[in-house]
Write a protein that holds these residues in place. Structure first.
Motif, PDB file in Angstrom:
ATOM      1  N   ILE A 127       0.841  -1.205   0.000  1.00  0.00           N
ATOM      2  CA  ILE A 127       0.000   0.000   0.000  1.00  0.00           C
ATOM      3  C   ILE A 127       0.870   1.246   0.000  1.00  0.00           C
ATOM      4  O   ILE A 127       0.609   2.200  -0.745  1.00  0.00           O
ATOM      5  CB  ILE A 127      -0.974  -0.019   1.192  1.00  0.00           C
ATOM      6  CG1 ILE A 127      -2.018  -1.117   0.987  1.00  0.00           C
ATOM      7  CG2 ILE A 127      -1.640   1.340   1.385  1.00  0.00           C
ATOM      8  CD1 ILE A 127      -2.844  -1.428   2.223  1.00  0.00           C
ATOM      9  N   VAL A 128       1.911   1.256   0.809  1.00  0.00           N
ATOM     10  CA  VAL A 128       2.821   2.410   0.862  1.00  0.00           C
ATOM     11  C   VAL A 128       3.487   2.623  -0.499  1.00  0.00           C
ATOM     12  O   VAL A 128       3.544   3.751  -1.005  1.00  0.00           O
ATOM     13  CB  VAL A 128       3.883   2.220   1.973  1.00  0.00           C
ATOM     14  CG1 VAL A 128       4.988   3.261   1.867  1.00  0.00           C
ATOM     15  CG2 VAL A 128       3.222   2.282   3.342  1.00  0.00           C
ATOM     16  N   PHE A 129       3.985   1.542  -1.116  1.00  0.00           N
ATOM     17  CA  PHE A 129       4.629   1.672  -2.430  1.00  0.00           C
ATOM     18  C   PHE A 129       3.644   2.142  -3.497  1.00  0.00           C
ATOM     19  O   PHE A 129       3.996   2.963  -4.350  1.00  0.00           O
ATOM     20  CB  PHE A 129       5.275   0.352  -2.856  1.00  0.00           C
ATOM     21  CG  PHE A 129       6.582   0.054  -2.183  1.00  0.00           C
ATOM     22  CD1 PHE A 129       7.614   0.985  -2.180  1.00  0.00           C
ATOM     23  CD2 PHE A 129       6.794  -1.161  -1.553  1.00  0.00           C
ATOM     24  CE1 PHE A 129       8.824   0.713  -1.559  1.00  0.00           C
ATOM     25  CE2 PHE A 129       7.997  -1.447  -0.939  1.00  0.00           C
ATOM     26  CZ  PHE A 129       9.011  -0.507  -0.937  1.00  0.00           C
ATOM     27  N   LEU A 130       2.412   1.654  -3.461  1.00  0.00           N
ATOM     28  CA  LEU A 130       1.419   2.085  -4.454  1.00  0.00           C
ATOM     29  C   LEU A 130       1.032   3.556  -4.265  1.00  0.00           C
ATOM     30  O   LEU A 130       0.826   4.280  -5.238  1.00  0.00           O
ATOM     31  CB  LEU A 130       0.180   1.182  -4.414  1.00  0.00           C
ATOM     32  CG  LEU A 130       0.378  -0.211  -4.993  1.00  0.00           C
ATOM     33  CD1 LEU A 130      -0.852  -1.067  -4.769  1.00  0.00           C
ATOM     34  CD2 LEU A 130       0.728  -0.136  -6.478  1.00  0.00           C
ATOM     35  N   ARG A 131       0.952   3.992  -3.026  1.00  0.00           N
ATOM     36  CA  ARG A 131       0.686   5.418  -2.775  1.00  0.00           C
ATOM     37  C   ARG A 131       1.833   6.278  -3.288  1.00  0.00           C
ATOM     38  O   ARG A 131       1.611   7.345  -3.853  1.00  0.00           O
ATOM     39  CB  ARG A 131       0.464   5.670  -1.290  1.00  0.00           C
ATOM     40  CG  ARG A 131      -0.878   5.259  -0.811  1.00  0.00           C
ATOM     41  CD  ARG A 131      -1.083   5.679   0.604  1.00  0.00           C
ATOM     42  NE  ARG A 131      -2.501   5.696   0.892  1.00  0.00           N
ATOM     43  CZ  ARG A 131      -2.989   5.991   2.062  1.00  0.00           C
ATOM     44  NH1 ARG A 131      -2.194   6.304   3.068  1.00  0.00           N
ATOM     45  NH2 ARG A 131      -4.290   5.981   2.262  1.00  0.00           N
ATOM     46  N   LEU A 132       3.040   5.812  -3.070  1.00  0.00           N
ATOM     47  CA  LEU A 132       4.210   6.531  -3.576  1.00  0.00           C
ATOM     48  C   LEU A 132       4.205   6.561  -5.100  1.00  0.00           C
ATOM     49  O   LEU A 132       4.488   7.602  -5.716  1.00  0.00           O
ATOM     50  CB  LEU A 132       5.488   5.867  -3.047  1.00  0.00           C
ATOM     51  CG  LEU A 132       6.814   6.540  -3.370  1.00  0.00           C
ATOM     52  CD1 LEU A 132       6.838   7.982  -2.855  1.00  0.00           C
ATOM     53  CD2 LEU A 132       7.951   5.748  -2.751  1.00  0.00           C
ATOM     54  N   ALA A 133       3.863   5.451  -5.725  1.00  0.00           N
ATOM     55  CA  ALA A 133       3.781   5.391  -7.192  1.00  0.00           C
ATOM     56  C   ALA A 133       2.715   6.366  -7.702  1.00  0.00           C
ATOM     57  O   ALA A 133       2.929   7.062  -8.697  1.00  0.00           O
ATOM     58  CB  ALA A 133       3.456   3.968  -7.646  1.00  0.00           C
ATOM     59  N   ARG A 134       1.608   6.410  -7.013  1.00  0.00           N
ATOM     60  CA  ARG A 134       0.531   7.338  -7.408  1.00  0.00           C
ATOM     61  C   ARG A 134       0.983   8.789  -7.268  1.00  0.00           C
ATOM     62  O   ARG A 134       0.744   9.615  -8.161  1.00  0.00           O
ATOM     63  CB  ARG A 134      -0.694   7.067  -6.543  1.00  0.00           C
ATOM     64  CG  ARG A 134      -1.884   7.875  -6.923  1.00  0.00           C
ATOM     65  CD  ARG A 134      -3.061   7.402  -6.129  1.00  0.00           C
ATOM     66  NE  ARG A 134      -4.133   8.354  -6.196  1.00  0.00           N
ATOM     67  CZ  ARG A 134      -5.067   8.478  -5.299  1.00  0.00           C
ATOM     68  NH1 ARG A 134      -5.078   7.679  -4.256  1.00  0.00           N
ATOM     69  NH2 ARG A 134      -6.004   9.360  -5.440  1.00  0.00           N
ATOM     70  N   ARG A 135       1.623   9.105  -6.163  1.00  0.00           N
ATOM     71  CA  ARG A 135       2.093  10.471  -5.928  1.00  0.00           C
ATOM     72  C   ARG A 135       3.122  10.887  -6.981  1.00  0.00           C
ATOM     73  O   ARG A 135       3.159  12.041  -7.401  1.00  0.00           O
ATOM     74  CB  ARG A 135       2.716  10.584  -4.536  1.00  0.00           C
ATOM     75  CG  ARG A 135       3.103  12.013  -4.189  1.00  0.00           C
ATOM     76  CD  ARG A 135       3.699  12.182  -2.805  1.00  0.00           C
ATOM     77  NE  ARG A 135       3.029  11.408  -1.786  1.00  0.00           N
ATOM     78  CZ  ARG A 135       3.648  10.911  -0.729  1.00  0.00           C
ATOM     79  NH1 ARG A 135       4.931  11.096  -0.541  1.00  0.00           N
ATOM     80  NH2 ARG A 135       2.987  10.206   0.164  1.00  0.00           N
ATOM     81  N   ARG A 136       3.933   9.941  -7.423  1.00  0.00           N
ATOM     82  CA  ARG A 136       4.961  10.233  -8.427  1.00  0.00           C
ATOM     83  C   ARG A 136       4.435  10.169  -9.860  1.00  0.00           C
ATOM     84  O   ARG A 136       5.171  10.415 -10.804  1.00  0.00           O
ATOM     85  CB  ARG A 136       6.124   9.255  -8.287  1.00  0.00           C
ATOM     86  CG  ARG A 136       6.914   9.444  -7.014  1.00  0.00           C
ATOM     87  CD  ARG A 136       8.026   8.435  -6.905  1.00  0.00           C
ATOM     88  NE  ARG A 136       8.849   8.697  -5.749  1.00  0.00           N
ATOM     89  CZ  ARG A 136       9.870   7.933  -5.373  1.00  0.00           C
ATOM     90  NH1 ARG A 136      10.180   6.855  -6.074  1.00  0.00           N
ATOM     91  NH2 ARG A 136      10.565   8.237  -4.314  1.00  0.00           N
ATOM     92  N   GLY A 137       3.172   9.798 -10.020  1.00  0.00           N
ATOM     93  CA  GLY A 137       2.588   9.691 -11.356  1.00  0.00           C
ATOM     94  C   GLY A 137       3.050   8.464 -12.120  1.00  0.00           C
ATOM     95  O   GLY A 137       3.060   8.464 -13.349  1.00  0.00           O
TER      96      GLY A 137
END
Length: 156
Positions: A127-137
């Motif tokens: 979940i943390v990695f996916l949120r980071l991926a989302r934030r980075r586009g």
């Protein structure tokens, strides 16, 4: 192979989430051929390594992060704690560890990767990695949805 090829190829056509699910399921299924493999162990690997490592790649867009996480995880299990890695048999590490208790808590003969604790920790990391991926586009949307939107726009 799973993140560098399969994940990236599927992601182009079906998007990040479908690629994460498909590559995770296949990664877990490949572990069914290990010495002490169980269905629970394969599901755990699909969730933990399949999901978390693909999400780590999506967040960073570099194979070095999932490679490092995978190496570190396996090294800690076998090289430090001396526990079984993915059902591949006993190992001798820096520490001489032994586990006892319910299989859902210890992972049984498959090793700690099949424990509920490992699955929970790795779901949270995913979940943390996916949120980071989302934030980075870095999340790739499904192509089909884009085509439907484009066709709807052309029809107006």
């Amino acid at each position: 192979m799973f993140r560098g090829l399969l994940f990236r190829l599927v992601e182009r056509g079906l998007g990040t989430y479908a690629a994460l699910a498909l590559s995770g399921v296949l990664f877990g299924a490949m572990h069914l051929f290990n010495k002490h493999a169980t269905l629970l162990g394969a599901v755990a690997i699909a969730i933990e390594a399949g999901g978390m490592l693909a999400a780590a790649y999506a967040a960073d867009r570099s194979l070095w992060l999932p490679i490092g996480l995978h190496f570190g995880w396996n090294f800690a299990e076998s090289g430090i704690f001396g526990t079984e890695v993915s059902g591949n048999g006993a190992t001798h590490g820096l520490l001489d560890a032994s586990t006892s208790g319910a299989t859902l808590i210890t992972g049984g003969e498959f090793g700690p990767e099949a424990s509920l604790y490992s699955m929970l920790f790795c779901v949270l990391a995913t979940i943390v990695f996916l949120r980071l991926a989302r934030r980075r586009g870095n999340l790739v949307p499904r192509r089909r949805a884009e085509r439907v939107d484009a066709l709807a726009t052309l029809g107006r």
